[in-house]
Design a protein around this motif. Structure first.
Motif, PDB file in Angstrom:
ATOM      1  N   VAL A  82       3.670   7.878  -9.654  1.00  0.00           N
ATOM      2  CA  VAL A  82       2.782   8.115 -10.798  1.00  0.00           C
ATOM      3  C   VAL A  82       1.597   7.167 -10.828  1.00  0.00           C
ATOM      4  O   VAL A  82       0.591   7.438 -11.487  1.00  0.00           O
ATOM      5  CB  VAL A  82       3.546   8.038 -12.144  1.00  0.00           C
ATOM      6  N   GLY A  83       1.692   6.027 -10.142  1.00  0.00           N
ATOM      7  CA  GLY A  83       0.590   5.073 -10.215  1.00  0.00           C
ATOM      8  C   GLY A  83       0.608   4.049  -9.102  1.00  0.00           C
ATOM      9  O   GLY A  83       1.553   3.976  -8.309  1.00  0.00           O
TER      10      GLY A  83
ATOM     11  N   ALA B 228       0.859  -1.181   0.000  1.00  0.00           N
ATOM     12  CA  ALA B 228       0.000   0.000   0.000  1.00  0.00           C
ATOM     13  C   ALA B 228       0.893   1.228   0.000  1.00  0.00           C
ATOM     14  O   ALA B 228       2.106   1.129   0.233  1.00  0.00           O
ATOM     15  CB  ALA B 228      -0.923  -0.001   1.222  1.00  0.00           C
ATOM     16  N   VAL B 229       0.302   2.390  -0.257  1.00  0.00           N
ATOM     17  CA  VAL B 229       1.059   3.639  -0.339  1.00  0.00           C
ATOM     18  C   VAL B 229       0.297   4.744   0.377  1.00  0.00           C
ATOM     19  O   VAL B 229      -0.901   4.922   0.149  1.00  0.00           O
ATOM     20  CB  VAL B 229       1.288   4.063  -1.802  1.00  0.00           C
ATOM     21  N   VAL B 230       0.990   5.492   1.217  1.00  0.00           N
ATOM     22  CA  VAL B 230       0.379   6.662   1.865  1.00  0.00           C
ATOM     23  C   VAL B 230       0.239   7.776   0.832  1.00  0.00           C
ATOM     24  O   VAL B 230       1.203   8.111   0.131  1.00  0.00           O
ATOM     25  CB  VAL B 230       1.244   7.148   3.043  1.00  0.00           C
ATOM     26  N   ILE B 231      -0.964   8.354   0.722  1.00  0.00           N
ATOM     27  CA  ILE B 231      -1.185   9.425  -0.256  1.00  0.00           C
ATOM     28  C   ILE B 231      -1.721  10.700   0.392  1.00  0.00           C
ATOM     29  O   ILE B 231      -1.900  11.713  -0.291  1.00  0.00           O
ATOM     30  CB  ILE B 231      -2.149   8.983  -1.379  1.00  0.00           C
TER      31      ILE B 231
ATOM     32  N   MET C 147       4.508  13.525  -6.291  1.00  0.00           N
ATOM     33  CA  MET C 147       3.727  12.833  -7.319  1.00  0.00           C
ATOM     34  C   MET C 147       3.868  13.540  -8.654  1.00  0.00           C
ATOM     35  O   MET C 147       4.187  14.734  -8.712  1.00  0.00           O
ATOM     36  CB  MET C 147       2.258  12.764  -6.904  1.00  0.00           C
ATOM     37  N   ALA C 148       3.627  12.802  -9.735  1.00  0.00           N
ATOM     38  CA  ALA C 148       3.728  13.363 -11.082  1.00  0.00           C
ATOM     39  C   ALA C 148       2.756  12.631 -11.994  1.00  0.00           C
ATOM     40  O   ALA C 148       2.226  11.565 -11.652  1.00  0.00           O
ATOM     41  CB  ALA C 148       5.158  13.244 -11.611  1.00  0.00           C
TER      42      ALA C 148
END
Length: 216
Positions: free
Chosen positions: A173-174, A52-55, A100-101
């Motif tokens: 990016v994703g 998972a990724v913290v956003i 992010m990009a």
């Protein structure tokens, strides 16, 4: 492992083999603060792994992963599922969102995931498309088709929900969610992180107060 329409293997959880290459640490330091390894012991079927990724970090720290990874998170941390997409949001204990990009065709990218022994894995490749159309998850029969990033990389099970980053800058990016073996090569699928963050921002917007009505 069950295949979805178009032979997409949405259940990117770990099985008997690790994919990608072993990593002794994060090549992109900013991802180290956002990455959340996921794992769950399943008896007698083996060990399930993902990521998972913290956003988002504000009053709460929010991470994103695939909906098919639900069994690997604490149910009390669950926040919401994205309709028609293999995505859920949940509260993370710690972490910080990375830079992010926007993804673009031809971009060299790096994916992160977990191996069957809970070790960090990476896989590098190239984005083929940023707007591929694929079916919605099977359980959402009336949902519209999804828009996905398509990238070539030797990733696979264990990379589910993990970050996809620009190989030069390390910008996120994703989020990987599926793969397909096509023409003797591994094709990976991901969601554009900008779509995810935009949807989250809308969710977090406060409800405006009703305007006070006055007479003429």
């Amino acid at each position: 492992m069950r295949a979805a329409p178009l032979m997409l293997a949405f259940a990117l959880c770990g099985c008997a083999t690790s994919f990608g290459e072993p990593a002794s640490g994060f090549i992109d330091p900013q991802i180290a603060h956002a990455y959340v390894p996921l794992h769950h012991a399943i008896v007698p079927f083996g060990h399930e792994v993902g990521a998972a990724v913290v956003i988002h970090k504000g009053n709460a720290t929010i991470a994103v992963t695939n909906a098919h990874n639900y069994g690997m998170i604490d149910p009390s941390s669950y926040l919401v599922r994205f309709p028609g997409k293999d995505l859920i949001l949940f509260y993370a204990h710690d972490g910080a969102p990375p830079p992010m990009a926007h993804p673009y065709p031809g971009e060299r990218v790096r994916a992160y995931g977990q191996g069957v022994d809970d070790e960090l894995r990476t896989a590098e490749g190239t984005i083929v498309s940023v707007d591929a159309k694929i079916p919605a998850p099977a359980e959402c029969k009336n949902c519209p088709v999804q828009s996905a990033i398509v990238y070539d990389a030797p990733a696979g099970p264990g990379f589910s929900g993990g970050p996809l980053v620009d190989a030069k800058t390390g910008a996120l990016v994703g989020i990987t969610f599926a793969y397909e073996d096509k023409d003797n090569r591994r094709v990976m699928y991901g969601y554009d992180v900008n779509m995810i963050v935009h949807t989250l921002d809308v969710m977090l917007e406060p409800v405006p107060s009703p305007k006070t009505m006055t007479g003429p």
